[in-house]
Enzyme design. Structure first.
Site, PDB file in Angstrom:
ATOM      1  N   THR A  19      39.339 -33.248  41.496  1.00 55.09           N
ATOM      2  CA  THR A  19      38.216 -33.099  40.563  1.00 55.09           C
ATOM      3  C   THR A  19      38.558 -32.225  39.355  1.00 55.09           C
ATOM      4  O   THR A  19      38.261 -32.585  38.206  1.00 55.09           O
ATOM      5  CB  THR A  19      37.007 -32.527  41.321  1.00 55.09           C
ATOM      6  OG1 THR A  19      36.634 -33.437  42.367  1.00 55.09           O
ATOM      7  CG2 THR A  19      35.818 -32.312  40.393  1.00 55.09           C
TER       8      THR A  19
ATOM      9  N   LEU B 175      39.134 -48.191  45.515  1.00 52.52           N
ATOM     10  CA  LEU B 175      40.589 -48.433  45.506  1.00 52.52           C
ATOM     11  C   LEU B 175      41.055 -49.357  44.370  1.00 52.52           C
ATOM     12  O   LEU B 175      41.816 -50.294  44.594  1.00 52.52           O
ATOM     13  CB  LEU B 175      41.043 -49.007  46.851  1.00 52.52           C
ATOM     14  CG  LEU B 175      41.061 -48.030  48.016  1.00 52.52           C
ATOM     15  CD1 LEU B 175      41.310 -48.783  49.330  1.00 52.52           C
ATOM     16  CD2 LEU B 175      42.106 -46.940  47.827  1.00 52.52           C
TER      17      LEU B 175
ATOM     18  N   ASN C 118      40.744 -35.695  52.268  1.00 56.91           N
ATOM     19  CA  ASN C 118      40.214 -36.647  51.311  1.00 56.91           C
ATOM     20  C   ASN C 118      38.772 -36.230  51.022  1.00 56.91           C
ATOM     21  O   ASN C 118      38.260 -35.274  51.603  1.00 56.91           O
ATOM     22  CB  ASN C 118      40.276 -38.075  51.906  1.00 56.91           C
ATOM     23  CG  ASN C 118      40.386 -39.145  50.839  1.00 56.91           C
ATOM     24  OD1 ASN C 118      39.718 -39.082  49.824  1.00 56.91           O
ATOM     25  ND2 ASN C 118      41.249 -40.117  51.076  1.00 56.91           N
ATOM     26  N   SER C 119      38.089 -36.929  50.134  1.00 58.48           N
ATOM     27  CA  SER C 119      36.696 -36.561  49.805  1.00 58.48           C
ATOM     28  C   SER C 119      35.821 -36.604  51.071  1.00 58.48           C
ATOM     29  O   SER C 119      36.152 -37.287  52.045  1.00 58.48           O
ATOM     30  CB  SER C 119      36.141 -37.543  48.772  1.00 58.48           C
ATOM     31  OG  SER C 119      36.231 -38.870  49.271  1.00 58.48           O
TER      32      SER C 119
ATOM     33  N   GLY D  58      41.420 -30.253  48.073  1.00 60.91           N
ATOM     34  CA  GLY D  58      39.967 -30.099  48.208  1.00 60.91           C
ATOM     35  C   GLY D  58      39.477 -28.788  47.626  1.00 60.91           C
ATOM     36  O   GLY D  58      39.799 -27.729  48.147  1.00 60.91           O
TER      37      GLY D  58
ATOM     38  N   SER E 102      46.051 -37.970  45.059  1.00 64.11           N
ATOM     39  CA  SER E 102      46.067 -39.422  44.850  1.00 64.11           C
ATOM     40  C   SER E 102      44.691 -39.876  44.379  1.00 64.11           C
ATOM     41  O   SER E 102      43.659 -39.416  44.884  1.00 64.11           O
ATOM     42  CB  SER E 102      46.413 -40.131  46.165  1.00 64.11           C
ATOM     43  OG  SER E 102      46.385 -41.537  45.958  1.00 64.11           O
TER      44      SER E 102
ATOM     45  N   LYS F  97      48.179 -43.506  42.669  1.00 70.94           N
ATOM     46  CA  LYS F  97      46.947 -44.063  43.249  1.00 70.94           C
ATOM     47  C   LYS F  97      47.364 -44.883  44.469  1.00 70.94           C
ATOM     48  O   LYS F  97      48.445 -45.478  44.495  1.00 70.94           O
ATOM     49  CB  LYS F  97      46.266 -44.974  42.215  1.00 70.94           C
ATOM     50  CG  LYS F  97      45.059 -45.745  42.752  1.00 70.94           C
ATOM     51  CD  LYS F  97      43.901 -44.829  43.092  1.00 70.94           C
ATOM     52  CE  LYS F  97      42.754 -45.593  43.755  1.00 70.94           C
ATOM     53  NZ  LYS F  97      41.688 -44.675  44.199  1.00 70.94           N
TER      54      LYS F  97
ATOM     55  N   ASN G 158      32.398 -40.039  43.873  1.00 73.72           N
ATOM     56  CA  ASN G 158      33.088 -41.250  43.421  1.00 73.72           C
ATOM     57  C   ASN G 158      32.982 -42.336  44.458  1.00 73.72           C
ATOM     58  O   ASN G 158      32.981 -42.071  45.667  1.00 73.72           O
ATOM     59  CB  ASN G 158      34.562 -40.949  43.116  1.00 73.72           C
ATOM     60  CG  ASN G 158      35.454 -41.177  44.329  1.00 73.72           C
ATOM     61  OD1 ASN G 158      35.894 -42.289  44.583  1.00 73.72           O
ATOM     62  ND2 ASN G 158      35.685 -40.139  45.100  1.00 73.72           N
ATOM     63  N   SER G 159      32.912 -43.564  43.939  1.00 76.40           N
ATOM     64  CA  SER G 159      33.043 -44.723  44.821  1.00 76.40           C
ATOM     65  C   SER G 159      33.896 -45.742  44.077  1.00 76.40           C
ATOM     66  O   SER G 159      33.426 -46.817  43.690  1.00 76.40           O
ATOM     67  CB  SER G 159      31.679 -45.306  45.182  1.00 76.40           C
ATOM     68  OG  SER G 159      31.881 -46.379  46.114  1.00 76.40           O
TER      69      SER G 159
ATOM     70  N   CYS H 264      40.059 -43.660  52.854  1.00 71.55           N
ATOM     71  CA  CYS H 264      39.189 -44.019  51.732  1.00 71.55           C
ATOM     72  C   CYS H 264      37.801 -44.343  52.282  1.00 71.55           C
ATOM     73  O   CYS H 264      37.647 -45.193  53.163  1.00 71.55           O
ATOM     74  CB  CYS H 264      39.722 -45.230  50.981  1.00 71.55           C
ATOM     75  SG  CYS H 264      38.568 -45.735  49.660  1.00 71.55           S
TER      76      CYS H 264
END
Ligand SMILES: O=C1NC(=O)NC(C(=O)O)N1
Length: 313
Positions: A273, A73, A194-195, A250, A21, A45, A69-70, A131
């Site tokens: 990525t 959302l 998630n990241s 990941g 996502s 997304k 990334n930032s 997030c």
């Protein structure tokens, strides 16, 4: 002949690799490209109650070893994704799609899932609890009591298929505590990870950060996070009721990475990525590489090696 087919909650997929996502899933154009690729399915997304512009740019940066990334959302709003999936579902009635959503409090999470139920969506919902990039908002997945309360409240009303996207954990006690909470609920799957939130990447020449939001702090993805991702996949595989499957996310950029996630217990893997860098052609390459590895090891299907990571006696 090897098969990379898999299933999540008895929904069958002809492949075990899909997008993560947030990557190549912002709008209809991107989602159609993933749908037409070798990906098993797509996840949208994370949709919020209202559409969001997200954080100021630059908000994404690629490095040799991954990404930071930032995004914040940015999305078209949950209803846009529900409408699109309903439309595409008619063209592919036998394909199961994933819609991701995220609220900023439990009331919003309940509202989002009510919208999903009212839309007649028959696929799988991924509730994003992780997030790291909305300024002032915590990663819900690190607040165990709140996760417990959200799942309790959500499952009082929602009867569809629901997975959760978790942040990475780094402490065995946290795996134990989180698994204890997750095992209380009829979850379809847990998606780890998630990241890794709030990392910092620096441009030495300019002595400057590379993304604008939060003075350069952002979620880290790619090679940097594979060991953490594998550990989270395997920790939950060891601890969760087998009814709750694992999606591994990941650090996936080769067939070997896919193989390792499945060896740790993943039933499906998601690519972030590497998809951002290579485009949807990445799914064909990864599938071929995984098939070659399976063939060289004499494995015909995922269950021949899923979760069978060996320890040193
Ligand atoms: O859950 C998320 N993880 C990320 O790494 N970035 C996005 C975002 O910032 O929108 N969201």
């Amino acid at each position: 002949m090897v098969s990379t087919a898999t299933s999540i909650a008895q929904k069958k997929f002809d492949n075990c690799i899909m997008n993560a996502s947030g990557v190549w899933c912002y709008d209809e154009k991107e989602l159609l490209e993933v749908d037409k690729s070798k990906a098993a399915s797509f996840v949208t997304k994370s949709g919020t109650l209202q559409a969001r512009k997200g954080n100021p740019k630059p908000r994404y940066f690629e490095t040799n070893f991954g990404s930071i990334n930032s995004m914040g959302l940015p999305n078209q709003g949950l209803e846009y994704y529900l409408d699109f999936v309903q439309k595409i579902q008619q063209q592919n009635p036998n394909k199961t799609y994933f819609v991701s959503c995220t609220g900023f409090n439990v009331q919003e999470d309940v509202l989002l899932l009510e919208k999903v139920e009212n839309s007649g969506f028959k696929g799988i919902v991924e509730l994003n609890l992780s997030c790291p990039n909305v300024p002032g908002k915590p990663q819900t997945g690190y607040d165990f009591e709140t996760v417990d309360m959200i799942l309790k409240t959500v499952f009082e009303n929602y009867e569809g298929l629901l997975g959760v996207k978790l942040p990475p954990y780094f402490d065995i006690v946290h795996f134990d505590q989180m698994a204890k909470i997750l095992n209380k609920y009829p979850l379809t799957y847990v998606n780890s990870v998630n990241s890794i939130g709030n990392g910092l990447y620096i441009d030495d020449a300019q002595e400057k950060v590379v993304i604008k939001p939060k003075n350069g702090f952002g979620g880290i993805g790619g090679d940097y996070i594979k060991p953490t991702a594998l550990a989270n996949v395997h920790a939950f595989y060891q601890r969760l009721d087998p009814k709750i499957q694992i999606i591994g996310t990941g650090g996936i950029k080769t067939g070997r990475d896919v193989f390792e996630h499945i060896l740790c217990g993943a039933s499906m893997v998601q690519v972030g990525t590497a998809l951002m860098k290579e485009g949807p052609g990445v799914f064909e390459r990864l599938t071929h590489e995984l098939e070659m590895i399976m063939q060289s090891k004499g494995y015909e299907k995922l269950d021949d090696f899923k979760g069978k990571l060996k320890y040193i006696e």
